[in-house]
Design an enzyme around this catalytic site. Structure first.
Site, PDB file in Angstrom:
ATOM      1  CD  GLU A 116      -1.278  -0.367   3.656  1.00  0.00           C
ATOM      2  OE1 GLU A 116      -2.280   0.307   3.861  1.00  0.00           O
ATOM      3  OE2 GLU A 116      -0.962  -1.370   4.331  1.00  0.00           O
ATOM      4  CE  LYS A 118       6.938   5.587   5.447  1.00  0.00           C
ATOM      5  NZ  LYS A 118       6.765   6.997   5.761  1.00  0.00           N
ATOM      6  CG  ASP A 120       5.235  12.965   2.776  1.00  0.00           C
ATOM      7  OD1 ASP A 120       5.681  12.667   3.898  1.00  0.00           O
ATOM      8  OD2 ASP A 120       5.863  13.634   1.940  1.00  0.00           O
ATOM      9  CE1 TYR A 228       0.656   2.882  10.094  1.00  0.00           C
ATOM     10  CE2 TYR A 228       0.019   4.646   8.610  1.00  0.00           C
ATOM     11  CZ  TYR A 228       0.720   4.207   9.722  1.00  0.00           C
ATOM     12  OH  TYR A 228       1.478   5.071  10.441  1.00  0.00           O
ATOM     13  CE  LYS A 317      11.312   7.466   2.419  1.00  0.00           C
ATOM     14  NZ  LYS A 317      10.585   8.006   3.533  1.00  0.00           N
ATOM     15  CB  CYS A 411       7.138  46.784 -16.864  1.00  0.00           C
ATOM     16  SG  CYS A 411       7.195  45.358 -17.944  1.00  0.00           S
ATOM     17  CB  CYS A 414       7.076  47.821 -21.684  1.00  0.00           C
ATOM     18  SG  CYS A 414       5.887  47.928 -20.349  1.00  0.00           S
ATOM     19  CB  CYS A 429       3.392  45.294 -16.543  1.00  0.00           C
ATOM     20  SG  CYS A 429       3.629  46.340 -17.974  1.00  0.00           S
ATOM     21  CB  CYS A 435       3.905  45.346 -21.779  1.00  0.00           C
ATOM     22  SG  CYS A 435       5.113  44.245 -21.029  1.00  0.00           S
TER      23      CYS A 435
HETATM   24  O1  I6G Z   1       4.656   4.918   8.966  1.00  0.00           O
HETATM   25  C1  I6G Z   1       3.967   3.967   8.372  1.00  0.00           C
HETATM   26  C2  I6G Z   1       3.301   4.224   7.194  1.00  0.00           C
HETATM   27  C3  I6G Z   1       2.553   3.239   6.577  1.00  0.00           C
HETATM   28  C4  I6G Z   1       3.864   2.693   8.981  1.00  0.00           C
HETATM   29  C5  I6G Z   1       3.103   1.688   8.350  1.00  0.00           C
HETATM   30  C6  I6G Z   1       2.451   1.992   7.137  1.00  0.00           C
HETATM   31  O2  I6G Z   1       1.735   1.021   6.576  1.00  0.00           O
HETATM   32  C7  I6G Z   1       1.105   1.270   5.354  1.00  0.00           C
HETATM   33  N1  I6G Z   1       3.011   0.480   8.914  1.00  0.00           N
HETATM   34  C8  I6G Z   1       3.647   0.238  10.058  1.00  0.00           C
HETATM   35  C9  I6G Z   1       3.549  -1.099  10.637  1.00  0.00           C
HETATM   36  C10 I6G Z   1       4.413   1.230  10.692  1.00  0.00           C
HETATM   37  N2  I6G Z   1       4.510   2.451  10.164  1.00  0.00           N
HETATM   38  C11 I6G Z   1       5.113   0.967  11.944  1.00  0.00           C
END
Ligand code: I6G
Length: 676
Positions: A116, A118, A120, A228, A317, A411, A414, A429, A435
């Protein structure tokens, strides 16, 4: 006098309805009712609860907002530590992980992994007791986090009470709180317009919003969550595999990633990684990699943990979206509408696979707020197709004696005065089409793919033609250019000159919507141009329209109406339009069509996957026939048009029973309404 039973009954019914609609909206991504109707139900519930306060319960949907600001967050001890994940930065490190897993488990066969994205964002632990949300805590140092319950209660996709089901008495779920990209961009755009502080990225926006001491501020931020994992549970295990355990959560109202898949072996992992990497910027939220977990919970137990990481999971990553480089210069650019923007010229740097040499600095206030100076080391961020941005400077790397940046007062193209726009943030401008920069940009826009689509008329060529004084307006493209003039230009052979003349001739046959878009009226993008063409059916009617009649057009508000009206009342704009029509630009006027008379009126289509024609072109064709083209599949979608490599939208359409058309099916649909 007790509470009237009808009131108690109505309150119960309203809560059940609102919870169900919320669940469909946020967990299933399948809205059942329009937003207005939802608001009406919520309002009715608020009024009843105000009248009968004894009916208010902590899990009522009205209780998501309104808690008082805190002095500070309380510390929370995690019953089960919140660990972090080990990373793999390349394929080899992922292969090493898989080998270690198989060696420890002593299995030769491919391992089944749950894969799945990750997200941010910010890790969170939600604790439910008897189905009620009693606590939400950040990860903190893994052992102790901060109690952010009041803030998490404001996030619409987090259930305050689990839906009916067989949930355990104590259930701790873990997941990521994030800010979807659209919400992040809207927040920043509005902050920029107001001259307020922007967030550097959606992660900071999510963290900053969640760590507000005043929950009423958090409530205004568009946050979401995917679950998750698990913490403390009153039962041993919820299922035999991780994917089956996570699969229980949506039934209880808890959202999980629609991208969760089971894959076989390291090859399956790599295939999933590559596939998602391609779609990374179309997901609607930022991800920084893929998490792979051994799916079998028995195998997870055998593998156990090493210091702070589980041995059964890894985060592969993606290349980072932020890098640092040196700011070589700040140049000032003049856009099509005269807006003056500072642009950063950078020492070339590779960001997520693309070499970046320029980045936007938005406006002078933003440069001042971030105190960006030529010579600084800066952090550059690139998100998909969005123009790279300078997010911050690294002050500890600043050499001495760098001077503050100052915007010019005139500007650079011009020499006209620069004046502050109505809202005070944007500098423009005042030269208008006097211009050369505005002239060049207006012509480039006119020729661009979504406008008149003049093939072979590149930006450099337009610059040259304007600089040499050969052309001044878009109409000059058709009256002043010929093969002899063109072939005398730099990098222009005879053949290219002839091709360009042919392309100019071809572009004369267009549509009213394209023509209106090409004119470059402020705030008139493709959708508005379409709506105007649809509403008025011909140019003469539109040019005569007063602001009141313009406000009757869907998609046109007072500001846009004012821009359109002003544009058509400028003499030089009317002259250019007349010249363009005399030069042979033409289209078929339509009847001023009411949307409901169009053959695909009332139909909603979603486009996905790789299609043989550009999506924008198909979208335009469908919209011209009255269809609505939406970005996500829901219960209201009539057709999903799926090209090659269609992903989660296709799965979702399958689940919701939405009709799926391949390209042949789409052609048939268009034929059936006489527009193939
Ligand atoms: O920081 C995390 C992001 C996503 C996770 C994670 C995750 O699973 C989709 N799963 C675990 C078990 C842990 N951190 C510790």
């Amino acid at each position: 006098m007790g509470t009237p039973p009808e009131a108690a009954e109505r309150v119960g019914s309203l809560r059940a309805q609102i919870d169900r609609y919320n669940y469909h909206y946020y967990v299933l991504d399948d809205p059942l009712i329009p937003d207005g109707e939802f608001d009406r139900l919520l309002r009715e519930l608020q009024i009843l609860e105000r009248k009968y306060p004894e009916l208010v319960t902590p899990a009522s949907p009205t209780q998501r907002v309104g808690a008082r600001p805190l002095e500070a967050f309380e510390e929370v001890e995690h019953k089960v530590p919140m660990l972090s994940l080990d990373n793999a930065l390349n394929d080899r490190e992922l292969e090493d992980f898989d080998r270690r897993v198989r060696e420890r488990l002593e299995v030769a066969a491919p391992i089944i992994y749950a894969a799945e994205p990750k997200l941010d964002g910010l890790a969170i632990n939600l604790r439910y007791e008897s189905g009620m949300l009693v606590q939400a805590a950040t990860r903190g140092d893994g052992e102790h986090g901060e109690d952010v319950t009041q803030n998490v209660r404001t996030i619409p996709s987090v259930p305050l009470q689990l839906l009916d089901g067989d949930w355990p008495e104590v259930l701790e779920v873990r997941g990521e709180i994030f800010m979807p990209t659209a919400g992040f961009e809207k927040f920043n755009r509005s902050a920029l317009e107001k001259g307020e502080k922007t967030f550097a990225n959606p992660r900071n926006a999510a963290a900053g919003s969640l760590r507000q001491l005043d929950p009423r501020i958090t409530a205004q931020r568009p946050l979401a969550m995917f679950c998750y994992g698990f913490g403390d549970l009153s039962v041993a295990d919820l299922a035999v595999t991780y994917s089956a355990a996570i699969g229980l959560l949506p039934r209880w109202g808890l959202p999980v990633s629609p991208e969760l898949r089971r894959v076989e072996g390291v090859t399956g992992c790599q295939h999933y990684y590559r596939e998602l990497e391609k779609r990374r910027f179309q997901l609607g939220y930022e991800i920084d990699g893929i998490v792979f977990k051994v799916d079998d919970l028995g195998q997870q137990r055998s593998l156990g943990f090493v210091t702070r990481h589980p041995r059964w999971a890894i985060a592969r990553k993606f290349p980072p979206q932020e890098e640092m480089t040196r700011l070589l210069a700040i140049e000032v650019q003049v856009g099509r509408t005269g807006a003056v923007t500072p642009v950063a010229r950078l020492e070339p740097v590779n960001v997520a696979g693309v070499t970046v040499t320029n980045a936007t600095l938005h406006n002078a206030d933003e440069v001042r707020r971030k105190d960006i100076r030529v010579g600084d080391t800066v952090v550059i961020r690139r998100a998909g197709d969005v123009i790279p941005q300078v997010v911050r400077v690294l002050p500890e790397r600043r050499p001495p004696d760098l001077i503050e940046f100052r915007m010019p007062s005139h500007c650079p193209e011009c020499g006209s005065d620069l004046i502050r726009d109505g809202d005070g943030v944007v500098l423009r401008c005042s030269g208008g089409l006097y211009c050369p920069a505005q002239r060049k940009e207006a012509i480039k826009h006119f020729a661009s793919r979504r406008a008149l689509d003049i093939e072979g008329l590149g930006d450099r060529l337009v610059d040259q033609l304007v600089e040499k004084g050969v052309i001044e307006t878009p109409a000059d493209l058709f009256t002043k250019l010929n093969p002899a003039i063109l072939s005398g230009l730099e990098r222009m052979g005879e053949k290219s000159a002839r091709n360009l003349c042919a392309a100019l001739e071809k572009s004369k046959e267009t549509t009213l919507a394209r023509f209106l878009y090409a004119l470059g009226i402020r705030e008139v993008g493709e959708t508005t141009a379409h709506a105007l063409a649809q509403h008025f059916g011909n140019l003469a009617g539109l040019m005569k329209a007063d602001t009141e009649s313009l406000l009757a057009v869907p998609d046109v508000g007072p500001v846009v109406a004012e821009h359109i009206h002003a544009f058509f009342h400028q003499m030089h704009n009317r002259e250019v339009i007349t010249a363009l029509q005399s030069a042979g630009i033409r289209w078929n006027d339509t009847q001023a069509a009411r949307a409901e008379q169009q053959p695909l009126a009332g139909k909603t289509l979603v486009l996905t996957g790789t299609l043989s024609r550009p999506r924008a072109e198909i979208k335009e064709q469908l919209q011209a026939l009255g269809a609505k083209v939406s970005g996500s599949v829901s219960g209201k979608t009539d057709y999903l048009v799926a090209g090659e490599d269609a992903g989660s939208k296709l799965d979702k359409a399958g689940k919701l029973g939405v009709a799926v058309l391949d390209e042949k099916g789409l052609e048939k649909l268009l034929q059936s309404v006489g527009h193939a």
